[in-house]
Design an enzyme around this catalytic site. Sequence first.
Site, short mmCIF file in Angstrom:
data_model
loop_
_atom_site.label_atom_id
_atom_site.label_comp_id
_atom_site.label_asym_id
_atom_site.label_seq_id
_atom_site.Cartn_x
_atom_site.Cartn_y
_atom_site.Cartn_z
N LYS A 55 38.87 44.66 24.51
CA LYS A 55 38.20 45.92 24.85
C LYS A 55 38.72 47.05 23.97
CE LYS A 55 37.13 44.43 29.50
NZ LYS A 55 37.54 44.29 30.89
N GLN A 99 41.61 47.05 34.86
CA GLN A 99 41.37 45.61 34.73
C GLN A 99 41.69 44.90 36.04
OE1 GLN A 99 40.10 44.02 31.86
NE2 GLN A 99 39.98 42.27 33.23
N ASP A 122 32.95 50.67 34.77
CA ASP A 122 32.70 49.33 35.30
C ASP A 122 31.56 49.37 36.32
OD1 ASP A 122 33.97 47.11 34.33
OD2 ASP A 122 35.83 47.43 35.46
#
Length: 296
Positions: A55, A99, A122
């Site tokens: 990422k 994460q 997200d």
Amino acid sequence: MSKAQIIDGKACAKGVREKIKAVVTDLKESCGLTPGLAVVLVGADPASDIYVSNKVKQTVGAGMNSFEHRLPQETAQDDLLSLIEQLNGDDQVHGILVQLPLPDHIDEAKVIAAIDPLKDVDGFHSINAGRLSTGQPALVPCTPVGCVILAKKVKPDLTGLEAVVIGRSNIVGKPVAQLLLQENCTVTIAHSRTKNLADVVRRADLLVVAAGQQEMVRGTWIKPGAIVIDVGIHRLTTPEGKTKLVGDVAFDEAVKVAGAITPVPGGVGPMTIACLLRNTVVASYRSEGVEAPDLG
Ligand code: NDP
């Protein structure tokens, strides 16, 4: 026997990244704004470590700012919440990604709820889930956005299609179903309690499978000519001792029946990070009070 078109997720993700790079350059030149993504990793899970590194690499590659926060496994929940509060208030940060999974002593729901919904790239915050389901501008989970972009590569207008989504998770199944509804599909959501699943699947012009069950969907379940998007990822060891990735769909069977199908690997997977960058750009534009151009 005819074979399905293989939907190339790698090439499609590359196309999305190129569009993002152009838009980021334009944002910098026109209003001096550089989109910034903060990624928070707690602990040293090897798989998460690889995801985070990818990422970061792709964020920098797209010309954006990357802010990496690697915290030790034993980080207290309050310390993580303080970091999120700090990132929420930081003007350089337009997207925040924590994460998952988090260590057991940290309440994931509390952490997701602490992220500013405008920076929740997200798309897991319940405000964004609610905005998506009521048709308002939202940050939408990355994998579902990727699924719809891939389906539209085959058929740009999905209006009127019978869509079947297998899976009802908050991160894949439900948001993908919402997006398909917005695309004017007639949507059925199937799950582990669905009766006669094969018959339900046979109705689908567009099938999205996110069940987490290795090669569960057989070729005989698929309507001839259907578009099949396989979200599942399973790592297998072959009798020769090699590692192989397979999906939730029995690809070798399905490819003989479907009209178009995503492979595993190289289908949905590459789209997820591309759509994370896309969401960061969308959030950056919204921080300036405007909607981003089409990045699909
Ligand atoms: P979850 O385990 O959260 O959800 C799975 C869903 O599938 C549930 O709704 C479950 O039903 C349903 N299901 C399970 N077994 C069956 C069955 N036998 N028949 C019908 N439905 C079933 O998984 P996720 O949504 O998080 O992920 C799904 C898959 O996608 C996984 O393989 C995951 O690794 C992969 N994935 C891939 C990504 C990528 O970037 N390519 C990103 C995210 C996920 P119920 O609700 O009734 O339990």
